[in-house]
Design a protein around this motif. Structure first.
Motif, PDB file in Angstrom:
ATOM      1  N   GLU A   1      11.917 -12.316  -0.275  1.00  0.00           N
ATOM      2  CA  GLU A   1      11.906 -13.577   0.450  1.00  0.00           C
ATOM      3  C   GLU A   1      11.117 -14.661  -0.290  1.00  0.00           C
ATOM      4  OE1 GLU A   1      12.943 -16.282   3.220  1.00  0.00           O
ATOM      5  OE2 GLU A   1      13.678 -14.212   3.059  1.00  0.00           O
ATOM      6  N   GLY A   2       9.969 -14.300  -0.874  1.00  0.00           N
ATOM      7  CA  GLY A   2       9.175 -15.278  -1.620  1.00  0.00           C
ATOM      8  C   GLY A   2       9.950 -15.873  -2.789  1.00  0.00           C
ATOM      9  N   TYR A   3      10.736 -15.060  -3.465  1.00  0.00           N
ATOM     10  CA  TYR A   3      11.545 -15.531  -4.595  1.00  0.00           C
ATOM     11  C   TYR A   3      12.604 -16.524  -4.121  1.00  0.00           C
ATOM     12  CZ  TYR A   3      15.321 -15.331  -8.038  1.00  0.00           C
ATOM     13  OH  TYR A   3      16.310 -15.659  -8.922  1.00  0.00           O
ATOM     14  N   TYR A   4      13.301 -16.185  -3.012  1.00  0.00           N
ATOM     15  CA  TYR A   4      14.354 -17.065  -2.509  1.00  0.00           C
ATOM     16  C   TYR A   4      13.794 -18.414  -2.061  1.00  0.00           C
ATOM     17  CZ  TYR A   4      17.302 -12.888  -2.501  1.00  0.00           C
ATOM     18  OH  TYR A   4      18.000 -11.760  -2.874  1.00  0.00           O
ATOM     19  N   GLN A   5      12.607 -18.389  -1.465  1.00  0.00           N
ATOM     20  CA  GLN A   5      12.014 -19.641  -0.990  1.00  0.00           C
ATOM     21  C   GLN A   5      11.748 -20.616  -2.135  1.00  0.00           C
ATOM     22  OE1 GLN A   5       8.559 -18.339   1.189  1.00  0.00           O
ATOM     23  NE2 GLN A   5       9.695 -17.928   3.069  1.00  0.00           N
ATOM     24  N   VAL A   6      11.490 -20.081  -3.317  1.00  0.00           N
ATOM     25  CA  VAL A   6      11.235 -20.936  -4.473  1.00  0.00           C
ATOM     26  C   VAL A   6      12.527 -21.334  -5.170  1.00  0.00           C
ATOM     27  CG1 VAL A   6      10.171 -21.039  -6.765  1.00  0.00           C
ATOM     28  CG2 VAL A   6       8.948 -19.987  -4.853  1.00  0.00           C
ATOM     29  N   ILE A   7      13.351 -20.363  -5.516  1.00  0.00           N
ATOM     30  CA  ILE A   7      14.553 -20.625  -6.308  1.00  0.00           C
ATOM     31  C   ILE A   7      15.582 -21.441  -5.536  1.00  0.00           C
ATOM     32  CG2 ILE A   7      16.509 -19.518  -7.476  1.00  0.00           C
ATOM     33  CD1 ILE A   7      13.866 -19.340  -8.967  1.00  0.00           C
TER      34      ILE A   7
ATOM     35  N   GLU B   1      24.093   1.417   3.570  1.00  0.00           N
ATOM     36  CA  GLU B   1      23.962   0.546   2.406  1.00  0.00           C
ATOM     37  C   GLU B   1      23.603  -0.872   2.826  1.00  0.00           C
ATOM     38  OE1 GLU B   1      23.935   1.284  -0.773  1.00  0.00           O
ATOM     39  OE2 GLU B   1      24.106   3.390  -0.201  1.00  0.00           O
ATOM     40  N   TYR B   2      24.188  -1.326   3.931  1.00  0.00           N
ATOM     41  CA  TYR B   2      23.883  -2.668   4.431  1.00  0.00           C
ATOM     42  C   TYR B   2      22.420  -2.782   4.834  1.00  0.00           C
ATOM     43  CZ  TYR B   2      23.936  -6.739   7.519  1.00  0.00           C
ATOM     44  OH  TYR B   2      23.656  -7.929   8.111  1.00  0.00           O
ATOM     45  N   GLU B   3      21.905  -1.745   5.499  1.00  0.00           N
ATOM     46  CA  GLU B   3      20.504  -1.759   5.906  1.00  0.00           C
ATOM     47  C   GLU B   3      19.572  -1.760   4.689  1.00  0.00           C
ATOM     48  OE1 GLU B   3      19.134  -2.178   8.839  1.00  0.00           O
ATOM     49  OE2 GLU B   3      21.141  -2.460   9.665  1.00  0.00           O
TER      50      GLU B   3
ATOM     51  N   TRP C   1      16.005  -4.872   0.972  1.00  0.00           N
ATOM     52  CA  TRP C   1      15.800  -5.366  -0.404  1.00  0.00           C
ATOM     53  C   TRP C   1      15.685  -6.885  -0.414  1.00  0.00           C
ATOM     54  CZ3 TRP C   1      18.967  -8.187  -3.885  1.00  0.00           C
ATOM     55  CH2 TRP C   1      18.540  -8.174  -5.216  1.00  0.00           C
ATOM     56  N   HIS C   2      16.559  -7.554   0.311  1.00  0.00           N
ATOM     57  CA  HIS C   2      16.522  -9.028   0.367  1.00  0.00           C
ATOM     58  C   HIS C   2      15.259  -9.522   1.061  1.00  0.00           C
ATOM     59  CE1 HIS C   2      20.303 -10.098  -1.460  1.00  0.00           C
ATOM     60  NE2 HIS C   2      20.987  -9.296  -0.667  1.00  0.00           N
TER      61      HIS C   2
END
Length: 244
Positions: A178-184, A166-168, A173-174
């Motif tokens: 990555e593109g979303y996190y860089q913006v938000i 599940e961790y993998e 998924w994260h």
């Protein structure tokens, strides 16, 4: 008078022979002689089925010569032909006692799947290049208590292994977001949008939540930073022009 007595005795005997009467008894586990609760007791060919209680006791209407069928999960079904004895002591055999057994000697042993079953690997069997599909077991060398180590397909189902999988999955998924996190998560982007659309911190948070809900079907998977920022800018412009 003698004829009447004889006739009465004959009728009584006939009733006992052919009429129903009560049979009862206790059902025990043959291995430990403990009472078995919940055993199904049925007259073969009849409609009535009763269950033994917490003391293994049952009572059922039957006729001399009938056959009782006793069944209980994990135990061998037993059939009992009813005779003149009205109270029965019946023992059921646990199926597990009839399973095949084997003895393993040595520090390491292994199993493999064969014909859909888990079998002990033959020591004389030629080693294959891959050990995939085997279950390996052995004793821990540094464990004074003789702990056992199991590896192979069985380890796939352990809690630790499930958590690792599940961790993998979550890591993958994260990484795809990555593109979303860089913006938000960018302070400069937040400051730019708040100034451009005259927003306070609470309004920014509310709009980001609505933005996420609007795109929840794809969750921004594999979106580039530029694509996310452009979409966020268009969403904020639309919301501020028509909602505020």
């Amino acid at each position: 008078m003698k004829k009447i007595i004889f006739l009465f005795a004959f009728m009584t005997f006939g009733f006992c022979l052919y009429g129903q009467t009560t049979y009862s008894g206790n059902i025990l586990d043959s291995s430990d002689k403990g009472y078995l609760e919940g055993v199904d007791v049925q007259v073969i060919g009849g409609k009535e089925t009763v269950k033994s209680n917490g003391r293994g006791y049952f009572s059922i209407q039957a006729t001399l010569g009938d056959t009782l069928r006793l069944s209980f999960p994990g135990f061998i079904e037993q059939k009992v032909v009813l005779g003149s004895e009205r109270f029965l002591m019946i023992q059921l055999q646990d199926m597990a006692r009839f399973l095949p057994t084997f003895e393993v000697q040595g520090n390491v042993y292994s199993y493999r799947m064969k014909d859909g079953r888990l079998v002990l690997k033959d020591e004389n069997e030629a080693d294959l290049p891959s050990r995939k599909g085997e279950v390996l077991a052995g004793f821990k060398e540094d464990d004074p208590n003789g702990g056992v180590v199991i590896s192979g397909p069985i380890s796939y189902f352990t809690k630790k292994a499930r958590q690792a999988r599940e961790y993998e999955k979550k890591k993958i998924w994260h990484s795809r977001r990555e593109g979303y996190y860089q913006v938000i998560e960018s302070d400069s982007v937040q400051q730019e949008m708040m100034e451009k659309y005259d927003l306070d911190s609470q309004e920014w948070d509310d709009l980001v939540i609505k933005f996420n809900q609007f795109h929840q079907s794809h969750e921004f998977l594999d979106w580039s930073e530029a694509k996310v920022k452009k979409s966020l800018d268009e969403f904020f412009r639309f919301e501020t022009e028509f909602s505020f």
